[in-house]
Scaffold this motif. Structure first.
Motif, PDB file in Angstrom:
ATOM      1  N   VAL A   1      10.384  -3.783  -1.858  1.00  0.00           N
ATOM      2  CA  VAL A   1      10.659  -5.393  -1.808  1.00  0.00           C
ATOM      3  C   VAL A   1       9.578  -5.920  -2.700  1.00  0.00           C
ATOM      4  CG1 VAL A   1      10.664  -6.811  -0.649  1.00  0.00           C
ATOM      5  CG2 VAL A   1      12.010  -4.443  -0.070  1.00  0.00           C
ATOM      6  N   ALA A   2       8.163  -5.422  -2.393  1.00  0.00           N
ATOM      7  CA  ALA A   2       7.210  -6.381  -3.401  1.00  0.00           C
ATOM      8  C   ALA A   2       6.785  -5.425  -4.460  1.00  0.00           C
ATOM      9  CB  ALA A   2       6.620  -6.551  -2.519  1.00  0.00           C
ATOM     10  N   GLY A   3       7.507  -4.791  -4.981  1.00  0.00           N
ATOM     11  CA  GLY A   3       6.972  -3.675  -6.174  1.00  0.00           C
ATOM     12  C   GLY A   3       4.694  -3.381  -5.945  1.00  0.00           C
ATOM     13  N   VAL A   4       4.727  -3.119  -4.550  1.00  0.00           N
ATOM     14  CA  VAL A   4       3.265  -3.009  -4.160  1.00  0.00           C
ATOM     15  C   VAL A   4       2.788  -1.416  -4.226  1.00  0.00           C
ATOM     16  CG1 VAL A   4       1.380  -3.428  -3.166  1.00  0.00           C
ATOM     17  CG2 VAL A   4       3.223  -5.566  -3.175  1.00  0.00           C
ATOM     18  N   ASN A   5       2.874  -0.814  -5.026  1.00  0.00           N
ATOM     19  CA  ASN A   5       2.453   0.756  -4.925  1.00  0.00           C
ATOM     20  C   ASN A   5       0.946   1.063  -4.396  1.00  0.00           C
ATOM     21  OD1 ASN A   5       2.460   3.524  -5.811  1.00  0.00           O
ATOM     22  ND2 ASN A   5       1.431   3.155  -7.284  1.00  0.00           N
ATOM     23  N   ILE A   6       0.804   1.744  -3.060  1.00  0.00           N
ATOM     24  CA  ILE A   6       0.085   1.828  -2.339  1.00  0.00           C
ATOM     25  C   ILE A   6       0.646   3.447  -2.448  1.00  0.00           C
ATOM     26  CG2 ILE A   6      -1.118   2.268   0.061  1.00  0.00           C
ATOM     27  CD1 ILE A   6       1.414  -0.251   0.819  1.00  0.00           C
ATOM     28  N   THR A   7      -1.120   3.849  -2.566  1.00  0.00           N
ATOM     29  CA  THR A   7      -1.314   5.630  -3.042  1.00  0.00           C
ATOM     30  C   THR A   7      -1.615   5.366  -1.520  1.00  0.00           C
ATOM     31  OG1 THR A   7      -3.724   5.047  -3.518  1.00  0.00           O
ATOM     32  CG2 THR A   7      -1.719   5.253  -5.658  1.00  0.00           C
ATOM     33  N   TRP A   8      -1.736   7.534  -1.798  1.00  0.00           N
ATOM     34  CA  TRP A   8      -3.056   7.809   0.099  1.00  0.00           C
ATOM     35  C   TRP A   8      -4.225   7.930  -0.028  1.00  0.00           C
ATOM     36  CZ3 TRP A   8      -6.133  10.832   2.123  1.00  0.00           C
ATOM     37  CH2 TRP A   8      -6.074  11.476   2.924  1.00  0.00           C
ATOM     38  N   THR A   9      -5.224   7.738  -1.236  1.00  0.00           N
ATOM     39  CA  THR A   9      -6.496   7.030  -1.084  1.00  0.00           C
ATOM     40  C   THR A   9      -6.717   5.765  -1.017  1.00  0.00           C
ATOM     41  OG1 THR A   9      -6.641   9.350  -2.872  1.00  0.00           O
ATOM     42  CG2 THR A   9      -8.547   7.514  -3.274  1.00  0.00           C
ATOM     43  N   GLY A  10      -5.526   4.988  -1.534  1.00  0.00           N
ATOM     44  CA  GLY A  10      -6.353   3.930  -1.506  1.00  0.00           C
ATOM     45  C   GLY A  10      -5.852   3.438  -0.060  1.00  0.00           C
ATOM     46  N   TRP A  11      -4.757   3.932   0.814  1.00  0.00           N
ATOM     47  CA  TRP A  11      -4.614   3.573   2.217  1.00  0.00           C
ATOM     48  C   TRP A  11      -5.997   4.038   2.631  1.00  0.00           C
ATOM     49  CZ3 TRP A  11       0.819   2.828   4.323  1.00  0.00           C
ATOM     50  CH2 TRP A  11      -0.028   2.874   5.561  1.00  0.00           C
ATOM     51  N   MET A  12      -6.336   5.090   2.525  1.00  0.00           N
ATOM     52  CA  MET A  12      -7.260   5.558   3.159  1.00  0.00           C
ATOM     53  C   MET A  12      -8.412   4.794   2.889  1.00  0.00           C
ATOM     54  SD  MET A  12      -9.231   9.192   2.533  1.00  0.00           S
ATOM     55  CE  MET A  12     -10.250   8.192   0.833  1.00  0.00           C
TER      56      MET A  12
END
Length: 495
Positions: free
Chosen positions: A232-243
């Motif tokens: 929807v927003a083109g935001v790429n959240i990675t596993w590491t980025g989330w953590m």
């Protein structure tokens, strides 16, 4: 010819055995009044003239989507069945083609969470999860407060590889709470609940919500939020980025919340030396680590390492999950029957695919951009920081109306994220904040997420206490994650 008495008795017993006992008839999965309400809402929205600037196809899909979300909330049928009905309706009404309706099943994020369910089965099957929990109880469980932290530490360690927070709560943490409560004479119904049982139950429930927010793979709706942010927003959240984003506010919450509950709802027994002895005894009964447990430890560190560093060598999070599963099957920690019998995973695959598919097409058909434009007017004139706080708080407390994290994320996440981005909020920060709140908002009620009825159902904590303590904790979460979290995200460069 009459049967001999012995044969007659055998014949009678066989006939009785073939008939189900009274009262054992299977309960109907279909509740017709909630089903009629769900269908009526969908039909009413369908027949409303689409707002100006919106194509009829987008409005029709919106009607089906709303009916599906209502179905997930009031549950006329199991979640997977509701999702299948919604998917089928998109094709029967010619709103989408069959290929479009089934496109969600090819979403890699969905398969990440499904495979993670299979991997988490290894922790329960081998007993490694229980062993980890008893180890921490043995080390830190000499005081009741330390005992509560030991349970949170166990949950924190298991959370990255166990996407079912209900399984963590009900399958690993809760049995240990019951055992410890029994040891200290804390039982439900005889006035001894407050000895240790009520305190440990409340702390562990709140802890599960925090650990669920800290890892992408710690709660089933997290990857849904990740997928919606990307689509929807083109935001790429990675596993590491989330953590990394959740690390500081998450640890502070895990330290702070048990202390707050200890002051607000203290246990009558403050010292628990016997808990450490009990855990030691349980570990002795389990014996040394078995071969299957060693394999499970190895696979856990393998997938954790690849989730953190795999992107450097072109291995994404979903591929990592498949590598972990293949390894467990190869060393026979899991077998194919385990995979077939993991009902939660297959259930998740169905409802997840249907919801992601609808959300994607609502965006591509213009529904979400149109809605964000309308919502943008309600926060016009505000700075993005004020709008972020206002909408995040509204998003948090609207969970009082939901009995499922998944339903809430499906209904509101994409729209709220689109509005925040439209008013100038940093996309990654806004996406992660709403995603974290999508776990934390479960702190408020005894029905808002899978672990809630599991813990509340023990009977240790009254509904009044559950709600009042939950509300105070919600305020703490908002302060910690918006305040300290906001400063940490500044350090990380998210805004």
């Amino acid at each position: 010819m009459a049967l001999p008495a012995s044969k007659l008795n055998k014949h009678h017993l066989k006939k009785e055995a073939e008939q189900p006992p009274k009262g054992s008839e299977k309960k109907s999965e279909v509740k017709f009044i909630p089903l009629l309400i769900t269908l009526a809402i969908g039909v009413i929205i369908w027949n409303i003239t689409p707002p100006s600037g919106l194509e009829p196809q987008a409005w029709q899909l919106f009607a089906i989507f709303v009916a599906t979300i209502i179905g997930l909330i009031i549950k006329p049928m199991p979640m997977g069945v509701v999702a299948i009905f919604g998917l089928t309706a998109t094709v029967l009404t010619q709103t989408l083609t069959m290929g479009e309706a089934l496109s969600g099943f090819s979403n890699t994020v969905i398969w990440l969470i499904v495979i993670a369910f299979f991997i988490s089965r290894g922790f329960i099957k081998t007993g490694l999860g229980t062993r980890v929990a008893y180890f921490f109880v043995m080390k830190f469980g000499k005081k009741t407060l330390g005992l509560s932290y030991s349970l949170l530490l166990s949950d924190l360690l298991l959370a990255p590889a166990m996407p079912s927070n209900t399984a963590r709560a009900g399958g690993i943490i809760l049995p240990i709470i019951r055992s410890l409560s029994e040891t200290y004479g804390s039982r439900v119904g005889d006035g001894t609940e407050r000895k240790v049982g009520a305190f440990l139950t409340k702390v562990s429930f709140q802890g599960v919500n925090i650990t669920s927010a800290m890892f992408l793979t710690a709660m089933a709706a997290n990857p849904l939020a990740m997928s919606l942010a990307g689509e929807v927003a083109g935001v790429n959240i990675t596993w590491t980025g989330w953590m990394m984003a959740a690390l500081v506010p998450g640890i502070i919450s895990l330290i702070l919340i048990p202390l707050v509950i200890y002051k607000l709802y203290p246990p009558e027994i403050k010292e628990t030396p016997g808990a450490s002895d009990l855990a030691k005894k349980k570990l002795q009964e389990m014996g040394p680590l078995k071969k299957a447990e060693w394999y499970m430890v190895g696979v856990f560190f393998l997938i954790l390492g690849l989730w953190i560093f795999g992107s450097n060598v072109g291995i994404d999070a979903t591929t990592t999950a498949f590598i972990g599963l293949c390894t467990l099957l190869l060393v026979q920690v899991l077998n194919w029957d385990d995979i077939k019998n993991e009902k939660g995973a297959w259930d998740t695959l169905v409802w997840f695919a249907a919801l992601v598919m609808m959300a994607n097409f609502l965006n591509s058909l213009g529904m979400i951009p149109w809605f964000s434009g309308v919502m943008e007017g309600s926060v016009s004139g505000m700075s993005w920081m004020v709008a972020l706080v206002v909408l995040a708080v509204v998003y948090f407390y609207s969970h009082y109306f939901f009995a499922s994290n998944t339903a809430h994320v499906s209904a509101m996440y994409a729209a709220f994220l689109a509005v925040l981005i439209a008013v100038g909020a940093p996309p990654m920060m806004a996406a992660l904040l709403l995603a974290f709140f999508s776990s934390l908002f479960s702190c408020t009620t005894h029905y808002g997420a899978g672990p809630a009825p599991v813990f509340f159902g023990t009977g240790f904590v009254s509904q009044n206490k559950w709600w009042s303590i939950g509300f105070l904790i919600s305020i703490i979460h908002i302060i910690v994650w918006l305040g300290i979290g906001g400063l940490w995200w500044k350090v990380l460069g998210l805004w």
